[in-house]
Scaffold this active site. Structure first.
Site, PDB file in Angstrom:
ATOM      1  N   LYS A  15      25.620 -23.682  24.382  1.00 51.58           N
ATOM      2  CA  LYS A  15      26.429 -24.043  23.340  1.00 51.58           C
ATOM      3  C   LYS A  15      28.063 -24.461  23.469  1.00 51.58           C
ATOM      4  O   LYS A  15      27.986 -25.036  23.178  1.00 51.58           O
ATOM      5  CB  LYS A  15      26.883 -22.598  22.331  1.00 51.58           C
ATOM      6  N   ARG A  90      27.228 -15.091  13.754  1.00 46.62           N
ATOM      7  CA  ARG A  90      25.741 -14.208  14.478  1.00 46.62           C
ATOM      8  C   ARG A  90      24.876 -12.467  14.602  1.00 46.62           C
ATOM      9  O   ARG A  90      24.450 -12.205  14.393  1.00 46.62           O
ATOM     10  CB  ARG A  90      26.900 -12.962  15.771  1.00 46.62           C
ATOM     11  N   ARG A 129      29.816 -18.761  35.269  1.00 42.18           N
ATOM     12  CA  ARG A 129      30.715 -19.529  34.714  1.00 42.18           C
ATOM     13  C   ARG A 129      32.137 -18.836  34.707  1.00 42.18           C
ATOM     14  O   ARG A 129      32.622 -18.055  35.220  1.00 42.18           O
ATOM     15  CB  ARG A 129      30.145 -18.723  33.821  1.00 42.18           C
ATOM     16  N   ARG A 161      35.052 -14.510  32.498  1.00 41.11           N
ATOM     17  CA  ARG A 161      35.071 -13.955  31.342  1.00 41.11           C
ATOM     18  C   ARG A 161      35.552 -12.891  32.065  1.00 41.11           C
ATOM     19  O   ARG A 161      34.419 -12.121  32.442  1.00 41.11           O
ATOM     20  CB  ARG A 161      34.984 -14.712  30.637  1.00 41.11           C
ATOM     21  N   ARG A 172      25.585  -7.983  26.097  1.00 45.74           N
ATOM     22  CA  ARG A 172      25.391  -8.974  25.004  1.00 45.74           C
ATOM     23  C   ARG A 172      23.808  -9.099  24.699  1.00 45.74           C
ATOM     24  O   ARG A 172      23.569 -10.582  23.265  1.00 45.74           O
ATOM     25  CB  ARG A 172      26.464 -10.057  25.651  1.00 45.74           C
TER      26      ARG A 172
END
Ligand code: AMP
Length: 239
Positions: A15, A90, A129, A161, A172
Site C-alpha cells: 500500500k 482500519r 522490508r 521497522r 498485525r
C-alpha cells in the site's frame, strides 16, 4: 476532477509504496497514518508517546485519535485537490468517520482499492522490508539500483521497522483480519470499489492500480449522465 483514493490491504501488500508512486504521478497529497505516527514518536509529541507502545505491539491506535489526525489533515486546503490515503481507515468506525468527513468536504466520492496478496507472501515480504532510519521512506522495490543499506533520497541507513519482527507481524495480520478486513464488506457494493492483485511485480501492480482507479473515477459519471435526456438508439427490429 479530484481523485480521493483509499489504498486498502493487509500489512505488506505494498500500500505505502503504491500510494507514494500514484500520488507522485498524479500530483495528489499522500496521507500515511503510519508515517504520521512514526514522525510523532520521533518528535516525542503527546500522541507519539501514547502511540509508541501500541504500535510496537502491532495493535491499533484508538479510533478517536486516528480520526482526529485524519480529519485535521484532510480539511486543509492542499487536500481539496484530492488525496491518497495509506493506512486509514482500519476499522469500520474510522470508515464511517471518513464518510462524514467527505460529506463535510463535499469533494466527490471515495475510490477504494483493495490490494490482495496471499498471507504467505506477506510474511516473507515484511521480513525483508527495510525503511530509512532518517527519512522513513521504504526501500524502493521499483528501483533495482537502490543500494541494500543506504537510502537514495537522504543517504540514511536502511533498518527493519520495529513492528516488522516476526511475532509482531503475526499479531498485525490477526488485527487486520479482525478489525480491517470487515471494511471490504463496508465498501464492496460501492461503484467505486476495486480489487487489484498485489502478488504481481510492483511495476505491474502500479499499472493495474492506475487503470482501476481511472475506471472507478469514470464510474461516477453515469449518475451525471442520467440527468441528460435519454436517447433511444436501439436498432429497429429487422422484419
Ligand atoms: P502502517 O505503517 O500503516 O503499517 O502502520 C503502522 C502502525 O501504526 C499500525 O500497526 C498501527 O499500530 C498504527 N496505525 C496506523 N494507522 C492506523 C489507523 N488508521 N488506526 C489505528 N492504528 C493505526
Amino acid at each position: 476532477m479530484a481523485l480521493n483514493v483509499i489504498m486498502m490491504g493487509p500489512p505488506g501488500a505494498g500500500k505505502g509504496t503504491q500510494a507514494e508512486r500514484f500520488a507522485r504521478e498524479r500530483n495528489l497529497l499522500k496521507v500515511s497514518t503510519g508515517d504520521i505516527l512514526r514522525e510523532a514518536i520521533k518528535a516525542e509529541t503527546p500522541v507519539g508517546r501514547t502511540a509508541k507502545a501500541t504500535m510496537e505491539q502491532g495493535r491499533l491506535v484508538d479510533d478517536p485519535t486516528m480520526i482526529a489526525i485524519v480529519r485535521e489533515r484532510l480539511m486543509q486546503p492542499d487536500a481539496m485537490q484530492g488525496f491518497v490515503l495509506d493506512g486509514f481507515p482500519r476499522t469500520v468506525a474510522q470508515a464511517r468517520a471518513l464518510d462524514r468527513i467527505m460529506t463535510e468536504r463535499d469533494g466527490g466520492p471515495l475510490i477504494v482499492v483493495d490490494i490482495v496478496v496471499p498471507e504467505r507472501d506477506l510474511v516473507r515480504r515484511l521480513a525483508y522490508r527495510r525503511i530509512c532510519s532518517s527519512c522513513g521512506a521504504n526501500a524502493d522495490p521499483f528501483d533495482p539500483t537502490e543500494s541494500a543499506d543506504r537510502c537514495k533520497r537522504c543517504g540514511g541507513e536502511f533498518i527493519q521497522r520495529t513492528d516488522d519482527s516476526e511475532d509482531v507481524v503475526l499479531r498485525r495480520l490477526k488485527v487486520y483480519e479482525h478489525d480491517t478486513r470487515p471494511l471490504v464488506d463496508y465498501y464492496k457494493d460501492r461503484p467505486t470499489f476495486r480489487i487489484v492483485d498485489g502478488a504481481q511485480a510492483p511495476e505491474r501492480v502500479a499499472q493495474e492500480l492506475a487503470a482501476v482507479i481511472d475506471s472507478a473515477a469514470a464510474a461516477r459519471e453515469p449518475r451525471r449522465a442520467a440527468r441528460l435526456p435519454r436517447v433511444d438508439n436501439r436498432m429497429e427490429p429487422q422484419l
